[in-house]
Write a protein that holds these residues in place. Structure first.
Motif, mmCIF file in Angstrom:
data_model
loop_
_atom_site.group_PDB
_atom_site.id
_atom_site.type_symbol
_atom_site.label_atom_id
_atom_site.label_comp_id
_atom_site.label_asym_id
_atom_site.label_seq_id
_atom_site.Cartn_x
_atom_site.Cartn_y
_atom_site.Cartn_z
ATOM 1 N N GLN A 1 -2.923 6.616 -5.183
ATOM 2 C CA GLN A 1 -3.140 5.506 -4.250
ATOM 3 C C GLN A 1 -2.603 5.841 -2.864
ATOM 4 N N HIS B 1 -2.698 -2.208 -0.506
ATOM 5 C CA HIS B 1 -3.259 -1.411 0.588
ATOM 6 C C HIS B 1 -2.317 -1.526 1.776
ATOM 7 N N ASN C 1 -4.777 5.645 0.519
ATOM 8 C CA ASN C 1 -4.330 4.868 1.676
ATOM 9 C C ASN C 1 -4.202 5.751 2.913
ATOM 10 N N GLY D 1 0.782 -1.231 0.000
ATOM 11 C CA GLY D 1 0.000 0.000 0.000
ATOM 12 C C GLY D 1 0.806 1.269 0.000
ATOM 13 N N SER E 1 -7.551 6.265 4.316
ATOM 14 C CA SER E 1 -8.009 5.017 4.931
ATOM 15 C C SER E 1 -7.440 4.857 6.333
#
Length: 319
Positions: free
Chosen positions: A274, A179, A278, A20, A281
């Motif tokens: 990305q 991830h 991440n 990730g 998240s």
């Protein structure tokens, strides 16, 4: 004639590789200490809240019992992700066993659902406290309190258990999870074929739970607002007394929903890198558990007074 490459399912036991985050050289220790600091703050803040509620008998009421359950939920989410993330930052170790990956994903998703269901139970408690003050103790009995909390936890655990039951017979043809932690979607992306049943159930469950909890909270606060305005007119006073007892719950719910919206939007735009996805998240899981104890302490006068009192006693005894 086109050549078709055969896709061979991986044999158990599977070792996943988390890809990730790209940690620049020399930044691993900095990120480790930042993650460690956040985890210690989360443990300390939530530990203080639970300890004070357990020690102070005046706080042995439904509202604070539910706060304790929310604290447990917050600790579940942080503990499911941060220790593993710290190992990654410190050692660069990206491999994670299949069983560990499923356990982490299960815990993270349970955290996400349980936060909502517990906040829904808290909204019901505040609704009864404000709208039925004379009957509050006969309605919110110990049996009903624990029934509400059991329903909140069982709903979360069962919903996620069914979600992960679909994983049992799904063959996986890859082991690289793009991830920083394991999730249902990240693991399903490794499936050898399409997984429509999983997708339908996951979306339906998320929509149903989120909508139901929103309606419960919206109804509760509509009734609370109506009752407080009516009481304010009758007593010729501003209708803010009722909301003082609900403020911490409303702030926590609002903060959680804002974090959810930011996370969902970041995942829906392909132009967002990305790394940023991440990052959001991670924030969704580690920031609310660290901030919530501060919200309880600042907004709830009773809890704040109790914390100050117990720390003052402790300091005076140490002198």
């Amino acid at each position: 004639m086109e050549n078709v490459t055969a896709v061979t399912p991986l044999k158990q036991p599977i070792m996943f590789e988390l890809e990730g985050f790209h940690v620049p050289p020399g930044y691993g220790y900095l990120l480790f200490f930042l993650a460690l600091f956040n985890y210690l703050v989360t443990l300390l803040g939530n530990g203080v809240v639970v300890s004070v509620i357990v020690i102070d008998k005046s706080l042995h009421r439904p509202m604070f019992v539910m706060v304790c359950n929310l604290v447990v939920c917050d600790l579940l989410g942080s503990t499911a992700m941060l220790p593993r993330l710290m190992v990654h930052f410190l050692t660069g170790q990206k491999k994670i066993a299949y069983v560990t990956a499923i356990a982490q994903a299960f815990s993270v998703h349970t955290y996400g659902v349980a936060v909502q269901t517990i906040l829904g139970a808290m909204a019901y408690d505040r609704y009864v406290a404000v709208c039925e003050p004379l009957r509050y103790h006969t309605i919110m009995t110990s049996v009903r309190l624990h029934s509400c909390l059991a329903l909140a936890w069982c709903t979360a655990v069962l919903c996620i258990a069914v979600l992960f039951a679909f994983h049992v017979n799904i063959p996986l043809c890859g082991n690289t999870i793009r991830h920083v932690y394991c999730s249902n979607r990240a693991i399903l992306n490794l499936a050898c074929g399409p997984t429509p049943l999983n997708n339908i159930y996951g979306l339906s469950m998320t929509w149903t739970v989120s909508t139901a909890i929103f309606l419960i909270i919206a109804f509760s606060y509509f009734r609370i607002l109506h009752a407080s305005v009516k009481q304010g007119r009758a007593e010729s006073m501003a209708p803010n007394k009722a909301f003082q007892t609900c403020a911490s719950h409303l702030v926590v719910y609002g903060f959680y929903e804002i974090a959810s919206v930011v996370l969902i939007l970041s995942q829906r735009f392909p132009s967002v890198s990305q790394n940023i996805k991440n990052f959001f998240s991670i924030l969704f899981i580690i920031i609310p558990p660290a901030i919530n104890p501060i919200i309880y302490g600042l907004v709830s006068k009773e809890l704040r007074t109790s914390i100050i009192k117990h720390f003052s006693i402790k300091i005076s005894h140490n002198k």
